[in-house]
Design an enzyme around this catalytic site. Structure first.
Site, PDB file in Angstrom:
ATOM      1  N   GLU A  99       0.836  -1.316   0.030  1.00  0.00           N
ATOM      2  CA  GLU A  99       0.014   0.041   0.094  1.00  0.00           C
ATOM      3  C   GLU A  99       0.767   1.284  -0.038  1.00  0.00           C
ATOM      4  OE1 GLU A  99      -2.666  -0.154   3.211  1.00  0.00           O
ATOM      5  OE2 GLU A  99      -2.938  -2.313   2.929  1.00  0.00           O
ATOM      6  N   CYS A 112       3.472   8.179   1.446  1.00  0.00           N
ATOM      7  CA  CYS A 112       3.625   7.258   2.688  1.00  0.00           C
ATOM      8  C   CYS A 112       3.839   6.114   1.765  1.00  0.00           C
ATOM      9  CB  CYS A 112       2.472   7.149   3.443  1.00  0.00           C
ATOM     10  SG  CYS A 112       2.570   5.984   4.913  1.00  0.00           S
ATOM     11  N   CYS A 119       4.937  -7.383   7.648  1.00  0.00           N
ATOM     12  CA  CYS A 119       5.969  -6.938   8.969  1.00  0.00           C
ATOM     13  C   CYS A 119       6.233  -8.178   9.925  1.00  0.00           C
ATOM     14  CB  CYS A 119       5.483  -5.591   9.545  1.00  0.00           C
ATOM     15  SG  CYS A 119       6.550  -4.846  10.452  1.00  0.00           S
ATOM     16  N   CYS A 123       3.689  -5.584  16.415  1.00  0.00           N
ATOM     17  CA  CYS A 123       3.010  -4.580  17.364  1.00  0.00           C
ATOM     18  C   CYS A 123       1.449  -4.795  17.288  1.00  0.00           C
ATOM     19  CB  CYS A 123       3.055  -3.072  16.934  1.00  0.00           C
ATOM     20  SG  CYS A 123       4.872  -2.871  16.437  1.00  0.00           S
ATOM     21  N   CYS A 126      -0.994  -3.013  15.450  1.00  0.00           N
ATOM     22  CA  CYS A 126      -1.029  -2.775  13.837  1.00  0.00           C
ATOM     23  C   CYS A 126      -1.555  -3.770  12.735  1.00  0.00           C
ATOM     24  CB  CYS A 126       0.338  -2.689  13.485  1.00  0.00           C
ATOM     25  SG  CYS A 126       0.604  -2.110  11.904  1.00  0.00           S
ATOM     26  N   CYS A 339      -2.347   2.307   7.849  1.00  0.00           N
ATOM     27  CA  CYS A 339      -1.366   1.050   6.887  1.00  0.00           C
ATOM     28  C   CYS A 339      -1.869  -0.231   7.328  1.00  0.00           C
ATOM     29  CB  CYS A 339       0.132   1.391   7.272  1.00  0.00           C
ATOM     30  SG  CYS A 339       0.595   1.093   9.122  1.00  0.00           S
TER      31      CYS A 339
HETATM   32  N1  SAH Z   1       7.330   0.142  11.363  1.00  0.00           N
HETATM   33  C1  SAH Z   1       7.525   1.491  11.398  1.00  0.00           C
HETATM   34  C2  SAH Z   1       6.785   2.183  10.304  1.00  0.00           C
HETATM   35  C3  SAH Z   1       5.399   1.608   9.761  1.00  0.00           C
HETATM   36  S1  SAH Z   1       3.997   1.909  11.037  1.00  0.00           S
HETATM   37  C4  SAH Z   1       7.179   1.847  12.710  1.00  0.00           C
HETATM   38  O1  SAH Z   1       6.781   1.095  13.590  1.00  0.00           O
HETATM   39  O2  SAH Z   1       7.266   3.100  12.886  1.00  0.00           O
HETATM   40  C5  SAH Z   1       3.629   3.808  10.794  1.00  0.00           C
HETATM   41  C6  SAH Z   1       3.285   4.490  12.261  1.00  0.00           C
HETATM   42  O3  SAH Z   1       1.730   4.043  12.518  1.00  0.00           O
HETATM   43  C7  SAH Z   1       3.866   3.704  13.371  1.00  0.00           C
HETATM   44  O4  SAH Z   1       4.113   4.617  14.402  1.00  0.00           O
HETATM   45  C8  SAH Z   1       2.945   2.606  14.107  1.00  0.00           C
HETATM   46  O5  SAH Z   1       3.033   2.584  15.224  1.00  0.00           O
HETATM   47  C9  SAH Z   1       1.514   3.287  13.714  1.00  0.00           C
HETATM   48  N2  SAH Z   1       0.423   2.459  13.673  1.00  0.00           N
HETATM   49  C10 SAH Z   1       0.257   1.346  13.326  1.00  0.00           C
HETATM   50  N3  SAH Z   1      -1.107   0.979  13.608  1.00  0.00           N
HETATM   51  C11 SAH Z   1      -1.725   1.785  14.297  1.00  0.00           C
HETATM   52  C12 SAH Z   1      -2.941   1.988  14.652  1.00  0.00           C
HETATM   53  N4  SAH Z   1      -3.859   1.097  14.662  1.00  0.00           N
HETATM   54  N5  SAH Z   1      -3.443   3.163  14.976  1.00  0.00           N
HETATM   55  C13 SAH Z   1      -2.665   3.983  15.036  1.00  0.00           C
HETATM   56  N6  SAH Z   1      -1.209   3.928  14.743  1.00  0.00           N
HETATM   57  C14 SAH Z   1      -0.879   2.962  14.132  1.00  0.00           C
END
Ligand code: SAH
Length: 348
Positions: A99, A112, A119, A123, A126, A339
């Protein structure tokens, strides 16, 4: 960087200008051809050698045999009806999907980009993690997200954020090569001052990145100010804890002079209490940085929630504690622009 496709051809968009010069010399052509070809690829952004009209048919033939220009295909293009956010689902040549999101701010458009197919970081909040990890993107596949989107929008973006699917520092070499390519003076020439890289905190790579002093902004996905809570939502914290992460951030600032941005996805009942704000303020005290509060985006599989009002209250509280914090604007909410959500839908 030299990468080969299945048929042994060199992926030409991975080559820096000097590397292309070497390759062109090796096929017995004068150096200035490299400038012409680099310009076609990175300034005019053509997708085929046949479009390089100031190059003889004979040389184009030679190029076809030795190099390939990889493409991305638009599978879905969703346009927000509330703002001008556009979300692309791209198919890679091997059938995988990623994406890319194009956002409009008053100073220009920011893209972006994804850095991996899926990944590994796990997390909890995510969506990118849920669809599983397939592979790293090559440098050219990251670059092509920019070029393909720019072709589609008919112009150039003014900024890039590496905040799409994937952990950029878990695909370090390709990401660094991408940064060199996109900023190449003879090519796309985008200043890395307009680029942000977001990481969950792969500490050794932050130190390596500091040494390169590329001028980009580092965004750290912090999301919790203590190790116990952070490890529960971000498994990477078991490997690199908060104090190691903060030491790396301080080193980054010392070496580059660039202010770090901390991302904090606010989740009801998980990391949103006044005690969390106190802990966060204590952690960041005296460090020149900025905190971005993001009300967590809901994803189907998890029960996490938040709202803008809570995010505003939390940011205000941090402000009273002397921490520079703002609430991130939410763009493209109607098209699930956050994302990982679209790819996930598509992979099922
Ligand atoms: N892997 C990297 C970049 C990708 S995620 C990282 O962890 O920073 C980009 C951002 O979106 C990160 O800050 C991540 O923690 C956040 N993110 C992911 N899922 C999310 C969600 N459901 N709500 C808000 N932020 C989210």
């Amino acid at each position: 960087m030299i990468t080969l496709d299945e048929s042994g051809k060199i992926d030409i968009l991975d080559l820096g200008f000097e590397e292309l010069e070497e390759q062109i010399k090796a096929i017995g052509e004068p150096r200035f051809r490299a400038s012409q070809i680099f310009d076609w690829l990175h300034v005019k952004k053509v997708k085929e050698f046949a479009q390089m009209t100031n190059i003889s048919a004979q040389l184009r033939d030679k190029l076809e045999k030795k190099f390939c220009i990889k493409s991305l295909f638009i599978v879905k293009r969703l346009e927000s009806s509330t703002d001008n956010t556009v979300k692309y689902l791209y198919e890679l040549e091997d059938g995988n999907h990623i994406e890319t999101v194009l956002m409009e701010y008053n100073y220009g458009k920011t893209i972006c980009v994804s850095s991996q197919v899926g990944c590994k970081m796990g997390c909890r909040f995510c969506a990118s993690t849920l669809a599983g990890f397939k592979r790293d993107l090559t440098s050219s596949e990251i670059l092509s997200q920019v070029y393909e989107t720019e072709r589609d929008m008919g112009g150039n973006v003014s900024g890039i954020v590496l905040m799409g699917i994937g952990e950029p520092l878990d695909n370090y070499d390709n990401v660094v090569n991408f940064l060199k390519q996109v900023s190449a003076p003879k090519g796309r020439n985008l200043s890395l001052r307009h680029v942000s890289l977001s990481t969950c905190g792969i500490v050794p790579r932050i130190y390596e990145l500091s040494k390169l002093d590329l001028g980009l902004t580092l965004s750290i996905s912090l999301h919790c100010p203590n190790d116990k809570g952070r490890s529960e939502i971000m498994p990477v914290n078991n490997k690199y804890n908060i104090s190691e992460l903060m030491a790396a951030c301080k080193d980054y600032f010392k070496k580059t002079g660039r202010r770090i941005s901390f991302e904090y996805a606010l989740i009801n009942g998980v990391n949103d209490t006044p005690a969390h704000a106190d802990e966060l303020a204590a952690l960041l005290k005296g460090f020149i940085c900025h905190v971005n509060i993001i009300p967590v985006n809901k994803i189907q599989e998890r029960n996490y929630s938040s709202d803008r009002a809570a995010a505003k209250r939390f940011a205000h509280l941090l402000g009273t504690l002397g921490i520079n914090a703002t609430v991130r604007r939410t763009l493209g909410a109607d098209i699930d622009a956050a994302c990982g959500q679209l790819r996930r839908e598509y992979e099922i």
